[in-house]
Design an enzyme around this catalytic site. Sequence first.
Site, PDB file in Angstrom:
ATOM      1  N   GLU A  33       6.413  -4.502  14.543  1.00 51.20           N
ATOM      2  CA  GLU A  33       5.382  -4.331  13.502  1.00 51.20           C
ATOM      3  C   GLU A  33       5.160  -2.863  13.157  1.00 51.20           C
ATOM      4  OE1 GLU A  33       4.570  -6.654  11.279  1.00 51.20           O
ATOM      5  OE2 GLU A  33       3.861  -7.886  12.945  1.00 51.20           O
ATOM      6  N   GLY A 123      -4.306 -14.007   0.964  1.00 52.16           N
ATOM      7  CA  GLY A 123      -4.881 -12.901   1.733  1.00 52.16           C
ATOM      8  C   GLY A 123      -4.655 -13.010   3.230  1.00 52.16           C
ATOM      9  N   GLY A 125      -1.809 -12.374   4.832  1.00 50.35           N
ATOM     10  CA  GLY A 125      -0.779 -11.470   5.345  1.00 50.35           C
ATOM     11  C   GLY A 125       0.512 -12.212   5.673  1.00 50.35           C
ATOM     12  N   SER A 127       2.788 -12.767   3.348  1.00 50.62           N
ATOM     13  CA  SER A 127       3.716 -12.332   2.295  1.00 50.62           C
ATOM     14  C   SER A 127       3.746 -13.196   1.047  1.00 50.62           C
ATOM     15  CB  SER A 127       5.151 -12.226   2.845  1.00 50.62           C
ATOM     16  OG  SER A 127       5.236 -11.136   3.677  1.00 50.62           O
ATOM     17  N   SER A 129       2.902 -12.105  -1.754  1.00 50.04           N
ATOM     18  CA  SER A 129       3.405 -11.283  -2.870  1.00 50.04           C
ATOM     19  C   SER A 129       4.928 -11.182  -2.845  1.00 50.04           C
ATOM     20  CB  SER A 129       2.744  -9.909  -2.942  1.00 50.04           C
ATOM     21  OG  SER A 129       2.509  -9.389  -1.691  1.00 50.04           O
ATOM     22  N   ASP A 173       9.286  -7.675   4.413  1.00 50.13           N
ATOM     23  CA  ASP A 173       8.794  -8.924   3.826  1.00 50.13           C
ATOM     24  C   ASP A 173       9.770  -9.484   2.800  1.00 50.13           C
ATOM     25  OD1 ASP A 173       6.661  -8.225   5.343  1.00 50.13           O
ATOM     26  OD2 ASP A 173       5.318  -7.747   3.677  1.00 50.13           O
TER      27      ASP A 173
HETATM   28  C1  GLA Z   1       3.328  -5.322   5.581  1.00 45.52           C
HETATM   29  C2  GLA Z   1       4.421  -4.596   4.822  1.00 45.52           C
HETATM   30  C3  GLA Z   1       5.720  -4.582   5.636  1.00 45.52           C
HETATM   31  C4  GLA Z   1       5.481  -4.078   7.057  1.00 45.52           C
HETATM   32  C5  GLA Z   1       4.293  -4.805   7.692  1.00 45.52           C
HETATM   33  C6  GLA Z   1       3.930  -4.230   9.032  1.00 45.52           C
HETATM   34  O1  GLA Z   1       3.651  -6.679   5.711  1.00 45.52           O
HETATM   35  O2  GLA Z   1       4.668  -5.214   3.586  1.00 45.52           O
HETATM   36  O3  GLA Z   1       6.680  -3.782   4.965  1.00 45.52           O
HETATM   37  O4  GLA Z   1       5.297  -2.693   7.081  1.00 45.52           O
HETATM   38  O5  GLA Z   1       3.148  -4.755   6.854  1.00 45.52           O
HETATM   39  O6  GLA Z   1       4.952  -4.467   9.949  1.00 45.52           O
END
Ligand code: GLA
Length: 390
Positions: A33, A123, A125, A127, A129, A173
């Site tokens: 991460e 929202g 997290g 992904s 988007s 992502d």
């Molecule tokens: C978000 C960003 C990724 C990555 C994560 C953390 O998801 O889009 O590129 O940096 O945070 O690992």
Amino acid sequence: MEERTAQFIEIFGESREQLRSFFAPGRVNMIGEHIDYNGGHVLPVALEIGTYAITRKRSDKKLKLYSSNFPDIGIIETNLEDLSFKKDQDWANFPIGVFKYMEAENGYEHGLDIFFEGNIPNGAGLSSSASIELVTAVLVNEIYQFGASMLDLVKLSQNVENQFIGVNCGIMDQFAVGFGKQGNAILLDCETLEYRYTPFELTDSAIVIANTNKKRGLADSAYNERRSTCEAALEKLQQELPISNLADMSPEQFEEHKGLLSEEEVKRVRHVVTENHRTVKAIEILEQGNLDAFGELMKASHLSLRDDYEVSGKELDALAEAAWDQEGTVGARMTGAGFGGCTVNIVKNEHVDAFIEQVGKKYKDKIGYEATFYIVNAGGGAREITASKE
Ligand code: GLA
């Protein structure tokens, strides 16, 4: 699919033109991460939830976009000869950005109607988007026959996010969403973009995602701040070390040269170096079938994100701590950018129900509102679908 087709017709009307359907997943990162933008290794899994897009050719050059997730916004209309970011285009800026960046030299021959529907919690997290970017990129690539490779589409989608939307994310992502493979995790070296799949079909355990339901914006200045701290630290270290990114350093090299850094930089870089090391180790361990040791690394990752990188928060910590105390938990950690969003947990099948109940209860007692839980599987990447293959 039939219901989405019916909705498409309801929104855009009947026509003799053929409908085509596309899908792109969301993702959850198992470990690695905040190191994609530091040239490190990541281990994401594409999910079975994601974004669907149904499209049909128009005879003019208009682009008409509708999302059943935002029915109040209605149809967003733009012209393919004049694509730009506009605040009032709201969610539609993601697909519009992709159309703009994909545009061939001679422009688009015809317009499209597109109906979107996503089932990734908003929202969280996971992904959403990258998912809408990639579903649009694959759609544009197929409909206009641009012949771009998946890697091109992934990089282009990241550019849309960085430049058109203005969020300085790394490549993880978009890569996970583009290259996901059913039943597999992806080990990606973010420096070279070399990758390989590793089977991630857990038979005795389940992947449980726990959503804090605390809204977080990736555009949050904290994400960009972490990136600039890393860049500043890299510049200092490069005075003594021939490295091109922070993840190039071994833990020993870091210890030897950390005197060049401020106290805050030491913590941030220590996370990057140890997390990269953990991720490389995690895949070895996983491939030896030692899920318990993998779970230990997940915990170490969370602690490092909490104490050194400081991107956790009381909500994520409450979920992770409750999970670690729970019988049947193999591993638990925050996933994604942090500051809210989700934890990812590996839980023994027979303990999943109790896990959801107990962790949910402890969370509510501590934080005051409910967490939401999802049991997920590793799914495939962005693609065209037909009703029967869906
Ligand atoms: C978000 C960003 C990724 C990555 C994560 C953390 O998801 O889009 O590129 O940096 O945070 O690992």
